[in-house]
Design an enzyme around this catalytic site. Structure first.
Site, PDB file in Angstrom:
ATOM      1  N   TYR A  20       0.896  -1.136  -0.092  1.00 29.72           N
ATOM      2  CA  TYR A  20      -0.017   0.094   0.098  1.00 29.72           C
ATOM      3  C   TYR A  20       0.857   1.168   0.077  1.00 29.72           C
ATOM      4  O   TYR A  20       0.746   2.115  -0.745  1.00 29.72           O
ATOM      5  CB  TYR A  20      -0.985   0.111   1.202  1.00 29.72           C
ATOM      6  N   LYS A  58       1.137   4.315  -2.795  1.00 24.91           N
ATOM      7  CA  LYS A  58       0.731   5.807  -2.815  1.00 24.91           C
ATOM      8  C   LYS A  58       2.292   6.711  -2.618  1.00 24.91           C
ATOM      9  O   LYS A  58       2.184   7.842  -3.248  1.00 24.91           O
ATOM     10  CB  LYS A  58       0.561   5.861  -1.119  1.00 24.91           C
TER      11      LYS A  58
END
Ligand code: NDP
Length: 257
Positions: free
Chosen positions: A166, A170
């Site tokens: 994750y 990002k």
């Protein structure tokens, strides 16, 4: 701000819940005259309800179009603009908000399926949406005009154990956003990023595959932000004078500082 946003067409991805849904309401409340909102996500019935709720609250000055769109499917994204009714095609603002986290595991244990869904949604989906809409912005005078507002995360700046994929997605959003802004320098196309910290949404429930008890435990002992806190910032940056680029915003609750 209302005047600056008047007559604009705003596309929001991931508008069926959390930050995206709040952002839709915030645009409508801030600029209730001649605004056009295109709300996209996979859950079309939820979007239809949100569209009806917005019009019920702010009136018919805002036109709201719910569109089923899975940003992780390139063919759906490619067809998106062409399938819009003519009156919604002159897009001014793209809020690239759709995103998710699946599974929090140490890197060697992360399931391939979860890696793919996170990258395909958070990164490739955002890039494909941007590529689909940029030609509309570029047709405008002086090199083009329009706003791309990417929702990143504090996780893109401060990676944590168990969140490697994750966080990597990002961080990728951040690099893409910065590079694109530089490519579009001296045009009136603004490329901006908003990086939230902890916000209470369905996000945690998705992360734990629907386990609400685990999701609630994430917020134990702290007061997370609300989706409205982020939505207000999205509308704020979009509502500045054209020459003002609020390129990069980090926003988190006080306990997280
Ligand atoms: P939610 O889970 O409440 O909302 C996520 C939205 O993304 C939903 O509307 C969902 O709609 C949509 N979505 C997910 N996958 C897809 C897909 N493949 N195609 C289209 N839409 C999709 O979470 P948030 O509101 O919290 O998340 C919004 C953004 O904020 C994300 O990018 C997230 O990474 C970021 N963020 C969130 C933080 C938090 O603490 N909540 C912190 C930092 C960043 P549907 O299921 O209907 O498709």
């Amino acid at each position: 701000v209302a005047k600056r946003l008047e007559g604009k067409t705003v596309v929001i991805t991931g508008a069926s819940s959390g930050i995206g849904k709040s952002t839709a309401f915030e645009f409508a409340r801030t600029a209730p005259k001649n605004l056009k909102l295109v709300l996209t996500a996979r859950r079309i019935d939820t979007l239809k309800q949100i569209a009806a709720d917005i019009v019920a609250e702010v009136g018919e000055g805002v036109k709201v179009l719910p569109v089923q769109l899975d940003v992780s499917k390139p063919e759906e994204v490619k067809a998106f603009v062409g399938n819009l009714p003519e009156e919604y095609r002159d897009i001014n603002v793209l809020v690239n908000n759709a995103g998710l986290v699946k599974g929090l595991a140490r890197a060697p244990e992360i399931a391939e399926e979860d890696i793919n869904i996170m990258f395909n949604t958070n990164v490739t989906g955002l890039i494909n949406m941007t590529q689909a809409i940029l030609p509309i912005f570029k047709k405008r005078p002086e090199g083009g005009a329009g706003d791309i507002i990417n929702v990143g995360s504090i996780a893109g700046r401060e990676p944590y154990p168990g969140g490697s994929i994750y966080c990597a997605t990002k961080a990728a959003v951040r690099s893409f956003t910065d590079a694109l802004r530089k490519e579009l320098i001296a045009t009136r196309i603004r490329v901006m990023e908003i990086d939230p910290g902890q916000v209470e949404t369905e996000f945690s429930v998705v992360r734990f595959y629907g386990d609400k008890a685990k999701a609630d435990a994430v917020y134990e002992g702290c007061e997370p932000l609300t989706p409205d806190d982020i939505a207000e910032v999205v509308v704020f940056v979009a509502g500045r004078r054209e020459n003002v680029v609020i390129a990069d915003t980090l926003i988190f609750p006080s306990h997280q500082a």
